[in-house]
Motif scaffolding. Structure first.
Motif, PDB file in Angstrom:
ATOM      1  N   THR A  22       3.291  -2.748   2.740  1.00  0.00           N
ATOM      2  CA  THR A  22       4.605  -2.973   2.533  1.00  0.00           C
ATOM      3  C   THR A  22       4.741  -1.010   2.350  1.00  0.00           C
ATOM      4  N   ASP A  23       6.505  -0.628   2.484  1.00  0.00           N
ATOM      5  CA  ASP A  23       6.281   0.457   1.600  1.00  0.00           C
ATOM      6  C   ASP A  23       6.281   1.331   0.649  1.00  0.00           C
ATOM      7  N   ARG A  24       6.246  -0.087  -0.574  1.00  0.00           N
ATOM      8  CA  ARG A  24       6.910   0.248  -2.180  1.00  0.00           C
ATOM      9  C   ARG A  24       5.148   0.423  -2.520  1.00  0.00           C
ATOM     10  N   CYS A  25       4.463   1.464  -3.638  1.00  0.00           N
ATOM     11  CA  CYS A  25       4.072   2.038  -4.029  1.00  0.00           C
ATOM     12  C   CYS A  25       4.207   1.876  -5.852  1.00  0.00           C
ATOM     13  N   ASN A  26       2.723   1.837  -5.697  1.00  0.00           N
ATOM     14  CA  ASN A  26       2.737   1.790  -7.675  1.00  0.00           C
ATOM     15  C   ASN A  26       2.851   3.670  -8.427  1.00  0.00           C
ATOM     16  N   LEU A  27       2.575   4.831  -6.712  1.00  0.00           N
ATOM     17  CA  LEU A  27       2.332   6.014  -7.812  1.00  0.00           C
ATOM     18  C   LEU A  27       3.718   6.398  -7.055  1.00  0.00           C
ATOM     19  N   ARG A  28       3.333   7.969  -6.900  1.00  0.00           N
ATOM     20  CA  ARG A  28       4.685   9.031  -5.614  1.00  0.00           C
ATOM     21  C   ARG A  28       3.774  10.228  -5.866  1.00  0.00           C
ATOM     22  N   CYS A  29       2.976   9.874  -5.132  1.00  0.00           N
ATOM     23  CA  CYS A  29       1.924  11.343  -4.641  1.00  0.00           C
ATOM     24  C   CYS A  29       2.930  11.611  -4.062  1.00  0.00           C
ATOM     25  N   ARG A  30       2.407  13.527  -4.562  1.00  0.00           N
ATOM     26  CA  ARG A  30       3.720  14.411  -4.208  1.00  0.00           C
ATOM     27  C   ARG A  30       3.802  14.894  -2.701  1.00  0.00           C
TER      28      ARG A  30
ATOM     29  N   GLY B 248       2.269   1.979   1.793  1.00  0.00           N
ATOM     30  CA  GLY B 248       2.588   2.344   0.917  1.00  0.00           C
ATOM     31  C   GLY B 248       1.193   2.054   0.330  1.00  0.00           C
ATOM     32  N   GLU B 249       1.169   1.041  -0.889  1.00  0.00           N
ATOM     33  CA  GLU B 249      -0.065   0.575  -1.769  1.00  0.00           C
ATOM     34  C   GLU B 249      -0.378  -1.001  -0.982  1.00  0.00           C
ATOM     35  N   PRO B 250      -1.551  -1.283  -0.676  1.00  0.00           N
ATOM     36  CA  PRO B 250      -1.516  -2.992  -0.248  1.00  0.00           C
ATOM     37  C   PRO B 250      -1.219  -3.630  -1.513  1.00  0.00           C
ATOM     38  N   LEU B 251      -2.022  -3.594  -2.347  1.00  0.00           N
ATOM     39  CA  LEU B 251      -1.747  -4.578  -3.317  1.00  0.00           C
ATOM     40  C   LEU B 251      -1.192  -4.889  -4.147  1.00  0.00           C
TER      41      LEU B 251
ATOM     42  N   THR C 228      -6.715   2.494   0.066  1.00  0.00           N
ATOM     43  CA  THR C 228      -6.156   1.740  -1.257  1.00  0.00           C
ATOM     44  C   THR C 228      -5.888   3.215  -2.353  1.00  0.00           C
ATOM     45  N   ASN C 229      -4.565   3.145  -3.385  1.00  0.00           N
ATOM     46  CA  ASN C 229      -4.926   3.884  -3.950  1.00  0.00           C
ATOM     47  C   ASN C 229      -6.251   4.220  -5.320  1.00  0.00           C
ATOM     48  N   GLY C 230      -6.391   1.971  -5.535  1.00  0.00           N
ATOM     49  CA  GLY C 230      -7.441   1.368  -5.855  1.00  0.00           C
ATOM     50  C   GLY C 230      -7.043   1.363  -7.825  1.00  0.00           C
ATOM     51  N   THR C 231      -6.021   2.128  -8.115  1.00  0.00           N
ATOM     52  CA  THR C 231      -5.219   1.599  -9.741  1.00  0.00           C
ATOM     53  C   THR C 231      -5.263  -0.131  -9.937  1.00  0.00           C
ATOM     54  N   LEU C 232      -5.281  -1.015  -8.778  1.00  0.00           N
ATOM     55  CA  LEU C 232      -5.420  -1.669  -9.003  1.00  0.00           C
ATOM     56  C   LEU C 232      -6.547  -2.949  -8.584  1.00  0.00           C
ATOM     57  N   LEU C 233      -7.193  -2.190  -8.145  1.00  0.00           N
ATOM     58  CA  LEU C 233      -8.407  -2.988  -7.569  1.00  0.00           C
ATOM     59  C   LEU C 233      -8.821  -3.349  -8.469  1.00  0.00           C
ATOM     60  N   GLY C 234      -9.169  -2.855  -9.705  1.00  0.00           N
ATOM     61  CA  GLY C 234     -10.079  -3.375 -10.985  1.00  0.00           C
ATOM     62  C   GLY C 234     -10.160  -4.842 -10.623  1.00  0.00           C
ATOM     63  N   GLN C 235      -8.323  -5.738 -10.638  1.00  0.00           N
ATOM     64  CA  GLN C 235      -8.052  -6.761 -10.867  1.00  0.00           C
ATOM     65  C   GLN C 235      -8.582  -8.115  -9.032  1.00  0.00           C
ATOM     66  N   PHE C 236      -8.384  -7.114  -8.234  1.00  0.00           N
ATOM     67  CA  PHE C 236      -8.220  -7.407  -7.179  1.00  0.00           C
ATOM     68  C   PHE C 236      -9.774  -7.510  -6.382  1.00  0.00           C
ATOM     69  N   ALA C 237     -10.858  -6.574  -6.411  1.00  0.00           N
ATOM     70  CA  ALA C 237     -11.970  -6.047  -5.509  1.00  0.00           C
ATOM     71  C   ALA C 237     -12.559  -7.050  -5.202  1.00  0.00           C
ATOM     72  N   GLY C 238     -13.055  -8.623  -6.064  1.00  0.00           N
ATOM     73  CA  GLY C 238     -13.505  -9.672  -5.714  1.00  0.00           C
ATOM     74  C   GLY C 238     -13.127 -10.379  -5.201  1.00  0.00           C
ATOM     75  N   ASP C 239     -12.081 -10.813  -5.388  1.00  0.00           N
ATOM     76  CA  ASP C 239     -11.512 -11.609  -4.630  1.00  0.00           C
ATOM     77  C   ASP C 239     -11.025 -10.989  -3.393  1.00  0.00           C
ATOM     78  N   LEU C 240     -10.800  -9.752  -3.229  1.00  0.00           N
ATOM     79  CA  LEU C 240     -10.540  -9.353  -1.834  1.00  0.00           C
ATOM     80  C   LEU C 240     -11.970  -9.639  -0.671  1.00  0.00           C
ATOM     81  N   HIS C 241     -12.921  -9.553  -1.466  1.00  0.00           N
ATOM     82  CA  HIS C 241     -14.897  -9.731  -1.059  1.00  0.00           C
ATOM     83  C   HIS C 241     -14.260 -11.102  -0.662  1.00  0.00           C
ATOM     84  N   ASN C 242     -14.198 -11.180  -1.634  1.00  0.00           N
ATOM     85  CA  ASN C 242     -15.080 -12.841  -0.973  1.00  0.00           C
ATOM     86  C   ASN C 242     -13.272 -13.767  -0.450  1.00  0.00           C
ATOM     87  N   ALA C 243     -12.149 -13.183  -0.236  1.00  0.00           N
ATOM     88  CA  ALA C 243     -10.553 -13.568   1.547  1.00  0.00           C
ATOM     89  C   ALA C 243     -11.989 -12.255   2.166  1.00  0.00           C
ATOM     90  N   GLY C 244     -12.590 -11.178   2.970  1.00  0.00           N
ATOM     91  CA  GLY C 244     -13.501 -11.242   3.800  1.00  0.00           C
ATOM     92  C   GLY C 244     -13.583 -10.077   4.218  1.00  0.00           C
TER      93      GLY C 244
END
Ligand code: SAM
Length: 266
Positions: free
Chosen positions: A17-25, A67-70, A95-111
């Motif tokens: 994606t080219d979208r991101c939830n941050l805007r690093c300078r 972008g931010e993959p998550l 990843t910038n990690g900001t959404l990883l709290g909700q995704f980490a387990g599922d990402l690991h399970n997905a492979g």
């Protein structure tokens, strides 16, 4: 696959994606960016089919980025689709990690095997300032979740201005030491001016050993981060785009006036 300079090309980085939830300078302008139209963005089937062809041609290492993959809807599904391709030895994500709290387990399970998380400072105010809207505590939660989910080794990407002796870099390094994380220092680069340097602790920036191809979220295959050259996988077909990108891969980077880090993935 080997290119003209006898470099073995076995690493594909996919920007989803080219979208991101941050805007690093140093990465993405705060406003005024023309984002891709929905129909121009590769579907998950297209990304998976392309990756399958790339793997059949010798790619063994795949990284998902943005972008931010998550922020892309259904990203866990894409990870599972890519993970199902036979022949990938290393499947990672940046990843910038900001959404990883909700995704980490599922990402690991997905492979997904492992993860790189971007963190330039541990100071909440500075983090908010660099990212223009981020909360560093979200990243800390993401890191914790990644460790818990066994997405290891967890590595931190830390962008520095001049040296890894800067205060923020030293603090991030200490944070990594205490938490058992790997660290890579990336000197701030400018794609348009062609200022790049080797990644301290990583393999990036060594043109003579570059093994990478990059796929943008709208299907342009790029043989070099610091070059405008790109091959449209939809127009050319997957196999042909790969062959052309490998054949033309430049000996070393120059500059890239077409892309920003946010739409090519770093
Ligand atoms: N959103 C994800 C993230 O923040 O990690 C993935 C995409 S981001 C473009 C990938 C990496 O590129 C990050 O580690 C980021 O710090 C780095 N990056 C972005 N702009 C950069 C620049 N101008 N110079 C050096 N590294 C940069």
């Amino acid at each position: 696959m080997f290119d003209r300079f006898n470099r073995q090309i076995n690493y594909l980085r996919i920007s989803v994606t080219d979208r991101c939830n941050l805007r690093c300078r140093y990465c993405m302008p705060e406003q005024g960016i023309k984002l891709l139209r929905h129909e121009d963005i590769l579907t998950y089937d297209e990304i998976t089919d392309f990756t399958g062809v790339a793997v059949a041609n010798g790619i063994t290492k795949v990284r998902i980025t943005g972008g931010e993959p998550l922020v892309r809807k259904g990203i866990v599904t894409l990870v599972s689709m890519i993970a199902a391709i036979d022949g990938i030895k290393d499947l990672s994500m940046t990843t910038n990690g900001t959404l990883l709290g909700q995704f980490a387990g599922d990402l690991h399970n997905a492979g997904l095997h492992r993860i790189n998380i971007s963190l330039d400072t541990i100071d909440p105010e500075k983090y908010a300032n660099i990212t223009r809207k981020g909360n560093v505590n979200d990243v800390f939660r993401g890191i914790e979740a990644a460790i818990k989910a066994n997405l290891v080794p967890v590595k931190i990407n830390c962008v520095i201005r001049e040296s890894k002796s800067e205060k923020d870099a030293l603090e991030v390094a200490e944070f990594c030491r205490v938490n058992g994380l790997g660290i890579r220092f990336i000197k701030e680069m400018d794609l348009s001016r062609g200022t790049f340097s080797v990644v301290d602790g990583g393999s990036g920036g060594h043109c003579s050993a570059c093994n990478r191809l990059r796929l943008t979220s709208d299907g342009k295959l790029k043989p070099c981060l610091f070059n405008d050259e790109e091959y449209d996988i939809r127009k050319l077909g997957y196999e042909r785009a790969i062959k052309m990108a490998v054949e033309i891969k430049p000996e070393q980077g120059m500059n890239n006036l077409k892309n920003g880090f946010y739409n090519i993935g770093g």
